[in-house]
Design a protein around this motif. Sequence first.
Motif, PDB file in Angstrom:
ATOM      1  N   ARG A 108      18.154  16.848  11.744  1.00 55.81           N
ATOM      2  CA  ARG A 108      17.748  18.241  12.251  1.00 55.81           C
ATOM      3  C   ARG A 108      18.915  19.248  12.469  1.00 55.81           C
ATOM      4  O   ARG A 108      19.807  18.837  12.505  1.00 55.81           O
ATOM      5  CB  ARG A 108      16.732  17.833  13.572  1.00 55.81           C
ATOM      6  CG  ARG A 108      15.550  17.112  13.317  1.00 55.81           C
ATOM      7  CD  ARG A 108      15.089  16.684  14.627  1.00 55.81           C
ATOM      8  NE  ARG A 108      13.621  15.795  14.327  1.00 55.81           N
ATOM      9  CZ  ARG A 108      13.421  14.707  14.435  1.00 55.81           C
ATOM     10  NH1 ARG A 108      14.541  13.834  14.370  1.00 55.81           N
ATOM     11  NH2 ARG A 108      12.412  13.973  14.366  1.00 55.81           N
ATOM     12  N   GLU A 109      18.292  20.503  12.896  1.00 53.36           N
ATOM     13  CA  GLU A 109      19.318  21.480  12.871  1.00 53.36           C
ATOM     14  C   GLU A 109      20.295  21.256  14.246  1.00 53.36           C
ATOM     15  O   GLU A 109      21.482  21.426  14.208  1.00 53.36           O
ATOM     16  CB  GLU A 109      18.574  22.455  13.358  1.00 53.36           C
ATOM     17  CG  GLU A 109      19.375  24.002  13.585  1.00 53.36           C
ATOM     18  CD  GLU A 109      18.813  25.261  13.876  1.00 53.36           C
ATOM     19  OE1 GLU A 109      19.413  26.243  14.039  1.00 53.36           O
ATOM     20  OE2 GLU A 109      17.425  25.278  14.011  1.00 53.36           O
ATOM     21  N   ASN A 110      19.634  20.557  15.278  1.00 52.99           N
ATOM     22  CA  ASN A 110      20.660  20.246  16.376  1.00 52.99           C
ATOM     23  C   ASN A 110      21.552  19.038  15.936  1.00 52.99           C
ATOM     24  O   ASN A 110      22.646  19.389  16.746  1.00 52.99           O
ATOM     25  CB  ASN A 110      19.916  19.541  17.555  1.00 52.99           C
ATOM     26  CG  ASN A 110      18.905  20.653  18.150  1.00 52.99           C
ATOM     27  OD1 ASN A 110      19.263  21.825  18.253  1.00 52.99           O
ATOM     28  ND2 ASN A 110      18.030  20.135  18.971  1.00 52.99           N
TER      29      ASN A 110
ATOM     30  N   TYR B 227      23.152  17.173   3.894  1.00 51.44           N
ATOM     31  CA  TYR B 227      23.456  18.431   5.036  1.00 51.44           C
ATOM     32  C   TYR B 227      25.082  18.425   5.056  1.00 51.44           C
ATOM     33  O   TYR B 227      25.441  19.175   5.300  1.00 51.44           O
ATOM     34  CB  TYR B 227      22.855  17.968   6.191  1.00 51.44           C
ATOM     35  CG  TYR B 227      21.370  18.397   5.869  1.00 51.44           C
ATOM     36  CD1 TYR B 227      20.718  19.455   5.834  1.00 51.44           C
ATOM     37  CD2 TYR B 227      20.311  17.314   5.567  1.00 51.44           C
ATOM     38  CE1 TYR B 227      19.090  19.653   5.537  1.00 51.44           C
ATOM     39  CE2 TYR B 227      19.124  17.354   5.271  1.00 51.44           C
ATOM     40  CZ  TYR B 227      18.656  18.485   5.427  1.00 51.44           C
ATOM     41  OH  TYR B 227      17.159  18.649   5.121  1.00 51.44           O
TER      42      TYR B 227
END
Length: 485
Positions: free
Chosen positions: A137-139, A190
């Motif tokens: 996730r982005e966090n 990512y």
Amino acid sequence: MDNGFLPAKIQEDYFNKIKNVFASESPEQIPHQLMSLLEVFDRFKIDIAVTGESGAGKSSLINAFLGLNPDDAGAAPTGAVETTKQATMYQHPNLPHVRLWDLPGMGTPSFGSKSYVKTMNFDLYDMFMVVISERVRENNMLLVDEIEQQKKPYYFIRTKIDNDMRSQRKKKLFSEIHELDQMRQDCKKYLKEKKLDPHVFLVSAIDTQNYELQKLTDTFKDEVSQLRAELFSSFLDKMLHGGWIKARYATNHIQQTRKLQAEDITTLQNMYKCTGFGAAKVSVVLQALSHFQLDVAVLGETGSGVSTFVNALIGLENEECGAASVSISNPAMSLGYPDVRFWDISGIEGVIDYSMYEMTQVLNWYDFFIIIVSDWQKARHLKLAKAVEELRKHYLLVQTKVDCHLQTQSELCCDETDILDGLRAQFTQELQMAKLSEKQIFFINNLDRCAFDFVGLEGALSSDLKTVRTSAFAYYIANTVKEHK
């Protein structure tokens, strides 16, 4: 400087660096200088932060990593709701210099994403374990960005793999290997976008025998020692050579995090003033120490079970490849005792009965001893113990084949505990009469590592080897310099 037939204790490149570092030093002063330095280093702590989103399984991972069950005393609290309200420290049971910090989860009302890094004060930590579950996730990437900016090492760990596998098994064409590879690639995708390549681990805190928890543990143990040495050298470099501002910041940081006490810092400063023993020399010393081979002699009479004991100690059966044979030509090695060589030396009666002087010369080659107690009547173990004490070296005393001894005493109709207590009392009396230091004797059955005192023996051995390693290294370096003057 190598003793007799023993192979080099340090690789040649480290040997030459050490020789150059101490070329101008007095050999008589080297042990004292090194012991003072290494005693401070032995107290130096390293802080590992376990971070990630709330609910990712950070606390469960810490418990699994430390070998704790959720209900064990000292275990990190776990649950379906937010359980970690502040950074909590957990001492690693097998790595006394390592402190694991369970940080509160990111992305909750208490710890919002934007303020999380500042609130958690990432400056305090030396390394990070970024924990995710289900997907990246982005966090998670925000955490990675911050850690990268601080140029600190980290692991990327996906947890709850057992849950993922359970849901994926419902597929008609399920392949565990394929699914695990997909999960790994999802993590790496990512990271590669940011041109990053940290270690990625797929683990389960519940199913600890499968997946990569053991790989995570082994990798961490291999890398954390080197990281700790690098951090210590870096601290010295800033404190001694970085100028007033850097020195003050580094010293305050070390004291704030309690990696060292104020008196330890004073010791290092005084050492540098007196000897010029700065960061460059310290770095060479710590590199050499990390590659130093400790030599442990297992001494016993013919038929006392020396070879079987060595095999049991390193976790091998007698018939396995790599198992010890009755020989002193090749040492036994074990992953459980890194940088330790166990030497199988049976048949000592042939030397000790001929010349105790020659036996003492042989003993001087080794750093530590395990003396097998077998023939109580001839008491050769007492002669060996006395010789080792005169050399100011450390040893353990072990009675093997205790199961056989108990069988011979079966006609006495005594309780097993009473027989062993009697043996211990007799042994203590023998030590007193021989004017030897009081020692515990470990009763073992080589063929059963769970019986009698085997577990206690391993604990005592591990503890003693850590203590002996520093002094053995210091005197080895002093002798090396002395012989090359």
